[in-house]
Every structure is written in structure tokens, then in C-alpha cells.
Design an enzyme around this catalytic site. Structure first.
Site, PDB file in Angstrom:
ATOM      1  CB  SER A  14      -0.913   0.029   1.227  1.00 36.56           C
ATOM      2  OG  SER A  14      -1.581   1.282   1.254  1.00 36.56           O
ATOM      3  CG  LEU A  15       1.688   3.113  -3.329  1.00 35.85           C
ATOM      4  CD1 LEU A  15       1.568   3.665  -4.741  1.00 35.85           C
ATOM      5  CD2 LEU A  15       3.147   2.886  -2.976  1.00 35.85           C
ATOM      6  CE  LYS A  65     -11.332  -1.324  -3.352  1.00 37.96           C
ATOM      7  NZ  LYS A  65     -11.034  -0.510  -4.541  1.00 37.96           N
ATOM      8  CG  ASP A 106     -11.965   3.130  -5.594  1.00 34.29           C
ATOM      9  OD1 ASP A 106     -10.942   3.681  -5.128  1.00 34.29           O
ATOM     10  OD2 ASP A 106     -12.217   1.920  -5.433  1.00 34.29           O
ATOM     11  N   GLY A 130     -13.328  -2.384 -18.647  1.00 32.02           N
ATOM     12  CA  GLY A 130     -13.296  -3.086 -17.364  1.00 32.02           C
ATOM     13  C   GLY A 130     -14.614  -2.936 -16.640  1.00 32.02           C
ATOM     14  CB  ALA A 131     -17.393  -4.728 -16.096  1.00 35.13           C
ATOM     15  N   GLY A 133     -14.354  -3.872  -9.887  1.00 32.04           N
ATOM     16  CA  GLY A 133     -14.618  -2.820  -8.903  1.00 32.04           C
ATOM     17  C   GLY A 133     -14.293  -1.431  -9.425  1.00 32.04           C
ATOM     18  N   GLY A 240      -2.650   6.792 -13.054  1.00 33.62           N
ATOM     19  CA  GLY A 240      -3.440   6.175 -11.989  1.00 33.62           C
ATOM     20  C   GLY A 240      -3.177   6.733 -10.606  1.00 33.62           C
TER      21      GLY A 240
END
Ligand code: NAP
Length: 274
Positions: A14-15, A65, A106, A130-131, A133, A240
Site C-alpha cells: 500500500s502507498l 470491498k 474510487d 473493465g467492469a 470494482g 493512476g
């Protein structure tokens, strides 16, 4: 001291900790941000334990999530997206609520990243590849901002199901993706294509053009092949890390009630990516 954190499996990559802690320091807040990996099947239990321990807020990442939907009071946007990535325990204490509140930031990550780059969304034609999350969050974010959204996904049924949920959305497999991109104003890559694989791109360079704004949700590497080829075609590019920054900024603001120090948080994030 207020404790915030991230639950996921794994969370070692994680950042978020340096980004959030730079924000707390800049505002003089006595707070820390830590990561928790409760194991593959224990997300709901971890949220309940965090509440007992007095944790003030949690981010939620893969694969939890959806798992946490049952243990939070789901904000309407998160409910439409079907995923929660931010939990605020404040209402438990302030309003004596039964459950902490669950949000999806998000979506704001997508719209605020475009806003930062002066990309207008209202009335524009957008394509989301993309479908999963990230794709669901991007599609609802763009539609709510006034764009007309086409979803393209390797598994066409998932694209169609998402398009059915999004106002005026359309959805299909990847075969007509190039034609949709060629006539679009906005493109979001919300697949993992290009992640750690610099030679892969979800969209052929032939279809990229100068009137396009492209956000790639992938941030490892920060400059994907898609963004490189989009820049070469004269498109506006948004990496991103901007989405990652603004989903964090939105969570920070929900938790603290303060305006986040965006530049400070961005500098901290970019330093970890160098
Ligand atoms: P996810 O729910 O697992 O969805 C993955 C998506 O990628 C699905 O649509 C999947 O298609 C597609 N996909 C995977 N491999 C593919 C391939 N070889 N060819 C074509 N499509 C492929 O994952 P997610 O959470 O949405 O994350 C997607 C990406 O967004 C990841 O790289 C993640 O790191 C990034 N992300 C970034 C941020 C940010 O803040 N910048 C936030 C969230 C996610 P199928 O449905 O056909 O399997």
C-alpha cells in the site's frame, strides 16, 4: 490520537500510509494511518474489531470491498457501485448509530482526477474498459458527472450488467472497443492490463486521438503503454496515481471534516512512486 488504516489481503504494497500521514502532519492532526491484513476471510470481523478498538476510519481494498457491505450503513453511491472502500466510524460515536458508514471514494477519485486536469465530463462520450470494482466506480462516476458511458469488458455479460445499472449506459465485449474509442472524448482503463507488464495495453494505438482524455487506473508502472501511446497521439493523459490520490483525499475529508492538503498528499504519494 486518532487511528486510521487500511484492511486488505495483502496490504504490504500500500502507498496510502505516507500519503495520509503527510496530510495529518500538514494540518497538525494527532493521527496515524496503519495497515491490517486480517487474513482472506475475516473482513467483517476485522471491521467489528476496529470499531471496538476505537479506530476512526478504514480504507478497504482487494478482496474485501464487497465483503464489508453487510457490516456498514451503505452510502447510496457505494450501494449503486456495490463496493465500499472507505468506512467512517464517526457516526457510531456522534450519532449513536448501529453501524459505521460505508462509502466508495474510487468514484470521486475518477472525477476529481479529471477535474484536476481540466477535463470536462458533462455531455461527453466516455468509454470505460473493465467492469470489476474500478470499472463500476468509474462508470457511475462518469454517468453522474453527465457523460454518456459505454462499458467494454473481456467478459461481455459483466459489461452489459453494469451498463444496465448506469443511466443511458451501453455495454459489450472488447470486439468493438476500437470504434467506440475512436469517437469518444474520455477513456478510462479500469482493467489490470498493463499492470507490471509494460508491453500490454487494453486499447490499440490506432484508435487513440488528440481529442481524447485518458485515465489509466493502473499505477504500477506509473507510465503505462496506454498512456505513452495516448500522449504520442496528442491525447490528454491522467495517470493512476491521480485517481489513487483523490480517492484518498475524499476519504481524508470524510474522516476529518477538513479540506485535505492535496499538494502535500500528492508530493508524499509521488515520492513513494519514485
Ligand atoms: P477487478 O475487480 O479484479 O477487475 C479486473 C478487471 O480487469 C475486470 O474487468 C477483468 O475482466 C479485467 N481484466 C483482467 N485481466 C484482463 C485481461 N488480460 N484482458 C482484458 N481484461 C482483463 O479489479 P479492480 O479492483 O477493478 O482493479 C482493476 C485495476 O484498477 C487494477 O490494476 C487496480 O490496481 C486498479 N485500481 C486503481 C485504483 C486507483 O486508485 N488508481 C483504484 C482501484 C483499482 P473480466 O471481467 O473479464 O475478468
Amino acid at each position: 490520537m486518532d487511528v486510521y488504516g487500511l484492511i486488505g489481503h495483502p496490504v504490504g504494497h500500500s502507498l496510502s500510509p505516507p500519503m495520509h500521514e503527510a496530510g495529518y502532519d500538514a494540518l497538525g492532526l494527532d493521527a496515524r494511518y496503519v495497515t491490517f491484513d486480517p487474513g482472506p476471510d475475516a473482513a467483517a470481523e476485522a471491521v467489528e474489531s476496529a470499531a471496538t478498538l476505537g479506530v476512526a476510519g478504514l480504507n478497504v481494498t482487494i478482496p474485501f470491498k464487497q465483503d464489508v457491505l453487510d457490516v456498514v450503513d451503505v452510502d447510496p453511491l457505494a450501494g449503486r457501485i456495490g463496493a465500499v472502500n472507505t468506512i467512517d466510524f464517526g457516526p457510531l460515536h456522534a450519532e449513536k448509530a448501529d453501524r459505521p458508514r460505508g462509502y466508495n471514494t474510487d468514484a470521486a477519485g475518477v472525477t476529481r482526477a479529471f477535474e484536476h486536469h481540466d477535463v470536462a465530463l458533462d455531455g461527453r462520450d466516455a468509454v470505460v474498459v473493465g467492469a470489476g470494482g474500478a470499472g463500476r466506480a468509474a462508470a457511475f462516476a462518469l454517468a453522474d458527472a453527465g457523460a454518456t458511458v459505454h462499458v467494454a469488458n473481456r467478459t461481455a455479460e459483466r459489461a452489459k450488467a453494469l451498463a444496465d445499472d448506469v443511466p443511458d449506459g451501453t455495454g459489450d465485449g472488447l470486439s468493438d472497443l476500437g470504434e467506440h474509442v475512436a469517437s469518444a472524448d474520455v477513456l478510462v482503463n479500469a482493467t489490470s492490463v498493463g499492470m507490471e507488464a509494460p508491453d500490454e495495453t487494453p486499447v490499440s494505438a490506432d484508435h487513440l486521438h488528440a481529442d481524447l482524455a485518458v485515465l489509466d487506473a493502473v499505477y504500477t508502472p506509473i507510465e503505462t503503454r496506454l498512456l505513452r501511446e495516448a500522449a504520442a497521439a496528442g491525447a490528454t493523459t491522467v495517470d493512476g496515481a491521480w485517481m489513487l490520490l483523490y480517492q484518498g483525499v475524499e476519504a481524508f475529508e470524510i474522516w476529518t471534516g477538513e479540506t485535505a492538503p492535496v499538494d502535500v498528499m500528492n508530493d508524499a504519494l509521488r515520492a513513494t512512486l519514485d
